[in-house]
Enzyme design. Sequence first.
Site, mmCIF file in Angstrom:
data_model
loop_
_atom_site.group_PDB
_atom_site.id
_atom_site.type_symbol
_atom_site.label_atom_id
_atom_site.label_comp_id
_atom_site.label_asym_id
_atom_site.label_seq_id
_atom_site.Cartn_x
_atom_site.Cartn_y
_atom_site.Cartn_z
ATOM 1 N N THR A 1 36.288 47.545 38.693
ATOM 2 C CA THR A 1 36.579 46.569 39.534
ATOM 3 C C THR A 1 35.883 46.664 40.689
ATOM 4 O OG1 THR A 1 38.799 46.683 38.606
ATOM 5 C CG2 THR A 1 38.513 45.531 40.748
ATOM 6 N N LEU B 1 42.856 52.052 46.536
ATOM 7 C CA LEU B 1 41.686 52.046 47.171
ATOM 8 C C LEU B 1 40.634 52.864 46.470
ATOM 9 C CD1 LEU B 1 43.065 53.107 50.973
ATOM 10 C CD2 LEU B 1 42.175 50.556 49.960
ATOM 11 N N ALA B 2 39.415 52.334 46.627
ATOM 12 C CA ALA B 2 38.059 53.059 45.744
ATOM 13 C C ALA B 2 38.220 54.649 46.022
ATOM 14 C CB ALA B 2 36.886 52.463 45.830
ATOM 15 N N HIS C 1 26.383 58.408 74.251
ATOM 16 C CA HIS C 1 26.355 57.244 75.188
ATOM 17 C C HIS C 1 25.116 56.337 75.010
ATOM 18 C CE1 HIS C 1 27.917 54.723 78.561
ATOM 19 N NE2 HIS C 1 26.577 54.820 79.035
HETATM 20 P P1 FAD Z 1 38.731 50.086 38.519
HETATM 21 O O1 FAD Z 1 37.921 50.065 39.417
HETATM 22 O O2 FAD Z 1 39.872 48.883 38.204
HETATM 23 O O3 FAD Z 1 38.161 50.440 36.917
HETATM 24 C C1 FAD Z 1 38.747 50.418 35.784
HETATM 25 C C2 FAD Z 1 38.143 50.327 34.775
HETATM 26 O O4 FAD Z 1 38.735 50.589 33.404
HETATM 27 C C3 FAD Z 1 37.628 48.653 34.688
HETATM 28 O O5 FAD Z 1 36.074 48.672 34.226
HETATM 29 C C4 FAD Z 1 38.385 48.196 33.428
HETATM 30 O O6 FAD Z 1 37.702 47.166 32.848
HETATM 31 C C5 FAD Z 1 38.396 49.374 32.746
HETATM 32 N N1 FAD Z 1 39.541 49.315 31.404
HETATM 33 C C6 FAD Z 1 40.806 48.895 31.803
HETATM 34 N N2 FAD Z 1 41.546 49.375 30.548
HETATM 35 C C7 FAD Z 1 40.458 49.682 29.660
HETATM 36 C C8 FAD Z 1 40.837 50.130 28.392
HETATM 37 N N3 FAD Z 1 41.913 49.959 27.674
HETATM 38 N N4 FAD Z 1 39.564 50.480 27.803
HETATM 39 C C9 FAD Z 1 38.337 50.467 28.284
HETATM 40 N N5 FAD Z 1 38.149 50.297 29.588
HETATM 41 C C10 FAD Z 1 39.394 49.687 30.268
HETATM 42 N N6 FAD Z 1 38.792 49.448 47.606
HETATM 43 C C11 FAD Z 1 38.109 49.878 48.685
HETATM 44 O O7 FAD Z 1 38.440 51.116 49.036
HETATM 45 N N7 FAD Z 1 37.271 49.302 49.571
HETATM 46 C C12 FAD Z 1 36.890 47.831 49.507
HETATM 47 O O8 FAD Z 1 36.295 47.423 50.112
HETATM 48 C C13 FAD Z 1 37.792 47.330 48.433
HETATM 49 N N8 FAD Z 1 37.208 45.895 48.192
HETATM 50 C C14 FAD Z 1 37.841 45.267 47.188
HETATM 51 C C15 FAD Z 1 37.928 44.048 47.050
HETATM 52 C C16 FAD Z 1 38.353 43.165 45.869
HETATM 53 C C17 FAD Z 1 38.078 41.694 45.746
HETATM 54 C C18 FAD Z 1 39.180 43.699 45.098
HETATM 55 C C19 FAD Z 1 39.775 43.015 43.784
HETATM 56 C C20 FAD Z 1 39.390 45.347 45.123
HETATM 57 C C21 FAD Z 1 39.019 45.982 46.039
HETATM 58 N N9 FAD Z 1 39.286 47.320 46.510
HETATM 59 C C22 FAD Z 1 38.697 47.773 47.345
HETATM 60 C C23 FAD Z 1 40.121 48.042 45.538
HETATM 61 C C24 FAD Z 1 39.074 49.086 44.599
HETATM 62 O O9 FAD Z 1 38.422 47.881 43.906
HETATM 63 C C25 FAD Z 1 40.184 49.505 43.661
HETATM 64 O O10 FAD Z 1 41.033 50.297 44.206
HETATM 65 C C26 FAD Z 1 39.392 50.665 42.820
HETATM 66 O O11 FAD Z 1 38.391 49.857 41.858
HETATM 67 C C27 FAD Z 1 40.152 51.355 41.800
HETATM 68 O O12 FAD Z 1 39.318 52.222 40.858
HETATM 69 P P2 FAD Z 1 40.167 52.644 39.528
HETATM 70 O O13 FAD Z 1 38.582 53.688 39.148
HETATM 71 O O14 FAD Z 1 41.228 52.937 39.613
HETATM 72 O O15 FAD Z 1 39.689 51.299 38.438
HETATM 73 P P1 NAI Z 2 48.086 43.155 49.444
HETATM 74 O O1 NAI Z 2 49.196 44.037 48.877
HETATM 75 O O2 NAI Z 2 47.225 43.617 50.349
HETATM 76 O O3 NAI Z 2 48.716 41.737 49.994
HETATM 77 C C1 NAI Z 2 49.470 40.668 49.217
HETATM 78 C C2 NAI Z 2 50.230 40.160 50.259
HETATM 79 O O4 NAI Z 2 50.771 38.734 49.289
HETATM 80 C C3 NAI Z 2 51.449 40.635 51.151
HETATM 81 O O5 NAI Z 2 51.025 40.237 52.430
HETATM 82 C C4 NAI Z 2 52.455 39.745 50.436
HETATM 83 O O6 NAI Z 2 53.446 40.165 51.377
HETATM 84 C C5 NAI Z 2 52.051 38.719 50.034
HETATM 85 N N1 NAI Z 2 52.765 37.945 49.165
HETATM 86 C C6 NAI Z 2 53.541 38.316 47.948
HETATM 87 N N2 NAI Z 2 54.253 37.448 47.158
HETATM 88 C C7 NAI Z 2 54.073 36.153 47.979
HETATM 89 C C8 NAI Z 2 54.423 34.952 47.934
HETATM 90 N N3 NAI Z 2 55.370 34.468 46.965
HETATM 91 N N4 NAI Z 2 54.205 34.191 48.758
HETATM 92 C C9 NAI Z 2 53.288 34.296 49.847
HETATM 93 N N5 NAI Z 2 52.849 35.721 50.049
HETATM 94 C C10 NAI Z 2 53.372 36.699 49.084
HETATM 95 O O7 NAI Z 2 47.183 42.871 48.224
HETATM 96 P P2 NAI Z 2 45.670 42.040 47.851
HETATM 97 O O8 NAI Z 2 45.357 41.503 49.144
HETATM 98 O O9 NAI Z 2 46.059 41.129 46.812
HETATM 99 O O10 NAI Z 2 44.804 43.145 47.522
HETATM 100 C C11 NAI Z 2 45.320 44.068 46.531
HETATM 101 C C12 NAI Z 2 44.835 45.522 46.744
HETATM 102 O O11 NAI Z 2 43.371 45.415 46.577
HETATM 103 C C13 NAI Z 2 45.322 46.026 48.021
HETATM 104 O O12 NAI Z 2 46.269 46.885 47.640
HETATM 105 C C14 NAI Z 2 44.100 46.735 48.507
HETATM 106 O O13 NAI Z 2 44.419 48.203 48.610
HETATM 107 C C15 NAI Z 2 42.856 46.615 47.589
HETATM 108 N N6 NAI Z 2 41.786 46.080 48.401
HETATM 109 C C16 NAI Z 2 41.105 46.882 49.382
HETATM 110 C C17 NAI Z 2 40.179 46.192 50.117
HETATM 111 C C18 NAI Z 2 39.739 47.126 51.304
HETATM 112 O O14 NAI Z 2 39.821 48.398 51.125
HETATM 113 N N7 NAI Z 2 38.834 46.818 52.212
HETATM 114 C C19 NAI Z 2 39.483 44.906 49.922
HETATM 115 C C20 NAI Z 2 40.424 44.256 48.930
HETATM 116 C C21 NAI Z 2 41.321 44.581 47.944
#
Ligand code: FAD
Ligand code: NAI
Length: 459
Positions: A39, A313-314, A438
């Site tokens: 992801t 979180l990644a 600074h």
């Molecule tokens: P994932 O990255 O979800 O990887 C899991 C992989 O396993 C995927 O490729 C999936 O397709 C694969 N998979 C699943 N099931 C199977 C199966 N049965 N067989 C084979 N493959 C499978 N986190 C941050 O720390 N900083 C950020 O800036 C940030 N920005 C984000 C922005 C967005 C839009 C989103 C959606 C998330 C963001 N996150 C961010 C959250 C971060 O992406 C996740 O916390 C992180 O990717 C989790 O890592 P993971 O390795 O657990 O799983």
């Molecule tokens: P989130 O958990 O951060 O926020 C979801 C929000 O939706 C909450 O404020 C919640 O109260 C609200 N909500 C829930 N049900 C609702 C309803 N019925 N109507 C209106 N509001 C409602 O989840 P989000 O933004 O989807 O992100 C998912 C995860 O991805 C986060 O937990 C985060 O850890 C990770 N992520 C991290 C990033 C980063 O580190 N910069 C960037 C993007 C994602």
Amino acid sequence: MVDLLVIGAGPGGYVAAIRAAQLGLTVACVDEHATLGGTCLRIGCIPSKALLESSEKYREAKEDLAKHGVKVTGVTFDLAAMMQRKEAVVKANTDGLNYLFKKHRIRHYQGRGELRAPGKVVVQAPEGNSELEAKRILIATGSKPASLPGIKVDGEIIGTSTEALSYPTVPEHLVVIGAGIIGLELGSVWNRLGAKVTVVEYLERILPTLDGEIANEAQKIFTKQGLTFRLGSRVTGAHVENGKAVVTVAGSEALHADRVLVAVGRVPNTEGLGLANVGVKVDQQGRIVVDGRYQTSVAGIYAIGDAIGGAMLAHEAEEEGIACVEAFVGGYGHVDYNSIPAVVYTEPELASVGKTEEQLKEAGIRYRKGVFPYQANGRARALGQTEGKAKILAAAETDRVLGVHIIGARAGDLIAEAAVAMAFGASSEDIARASHAHPTLAEVLKEAALAVDGRALHL
Ligand code: FAD
Ligand code: NAI
């Protein structure tokens, strides 16, 4: 038979695979996608940061450069070019992983992995199934977007972050459901590019996981930037009518939009993984239950990252992957969850590590607080980025740093110092006495540390 089979090549899985190979294990990694990175690299961290950067450059050229005496007229943008750049950034990162897998002799199997028995995984691929055997299995299958009852995600007009990273045109009106991290990062991108953005949030505040004072300040800044917030509003449904989305909200009028971004959290990705085949337990939220060594309820099967409890979180997934495989070889692995930072990459950025003020109050922990505004920092003035502040919370008796919360330019870079300080059990006095170059934004943190003791110098 390999020593370790990792299912999922996201930051949790691929980092665990590399570390295990460094430690001398033979490793294979199964992912359903041809592209490594999960992801985070494909549809999360990396593409979202690429778009945040490009859209902010456009906004800056249009609104801020004149303040520096730089005259630019007729500023426009090319959305297709922005998207192409985003794809190129993703590709550079995922190609880098191909290289690292080769370097460490990690075999990548493309296909869906399904547990058949401890030590046995079937990989389902279009060209046929294959069975792999491993001494240990590590589940790192990550998460997928959550939805709400009554919302029909069609992947076009009503979609998740995946679609919002690739809209082909700028929506006139984008409704974002959920004022969490995804909602605000991607809401900011499209707001900067000209969309009217309405963020509907169930709670009475935005960014519920962050410190309240910092989130409150963020809300004021984002409102000034043009985001509209409807707080305390529960979305009850969303559907498409005549090519437009209708979002229904409890107790108020429906909202009409040309795109809806559903950003109400993420859920573990464990469907079809065969957990029941082998008896791996999950909790009520579907998260895989693990012990202190990330072992599931079945011996020899481990799990990390978004698929288990904790922050999604990644870098948390990465630390868990490292701790898990280091324990295989060295007998010990540890993640210091209290010093894992979180960053929201809006403009300005928000960053935090440790406990919020709300958490300290709830736990009855006595603390002292030091706050310093960017406004009083020389570098912030030179940059023309004076919004925001840093706040340090330290234990009243011992002065040990318990939490650091920042809103302001480059907060995401500044938080690294705070995370290291916390990991080493530093006091606010330690930060205050360390020399900070600074003029740098890092001096905001030093001054906030001085402010804990009521002796900030430039306030
Ligand atoms: P994932 O990255 O979800 O990887 C899991 C992989 O396993 C995927 O490729 C999936 O397709 C694969 N998979 C699943 N099931 C199977 C199966 N049965 N067989 C084979 N493959 C499978 N986190 C941050 O720390 N900083 C950020 O800036 C940030 N920005 C984000 C922005 C967005 C839009 C989103 C959606 C998330 C963001 N996150 C961010 C959250 C971060 O992406 C996740 O916390 C992180 O990717 C989790 O890592 P993971 O390795 O657990 O799983
Ligand atoms: P989130 O958990 O951060 O926020 C979801 C929000 O939706 C909450 O404020 C919640 O109260 C609200 N909500 C829930 N049900 C609702 C309803 N019925 N109507 C209106 N509001 C409602 O989840 P989000 O933004 O989807 O992100 C998912 C995860 O991805 C986060 O937990 C985060 O850890 C990770 N992520 C991290 C990033 C980063 O580190 N910069 C960037 C993007 C994602």
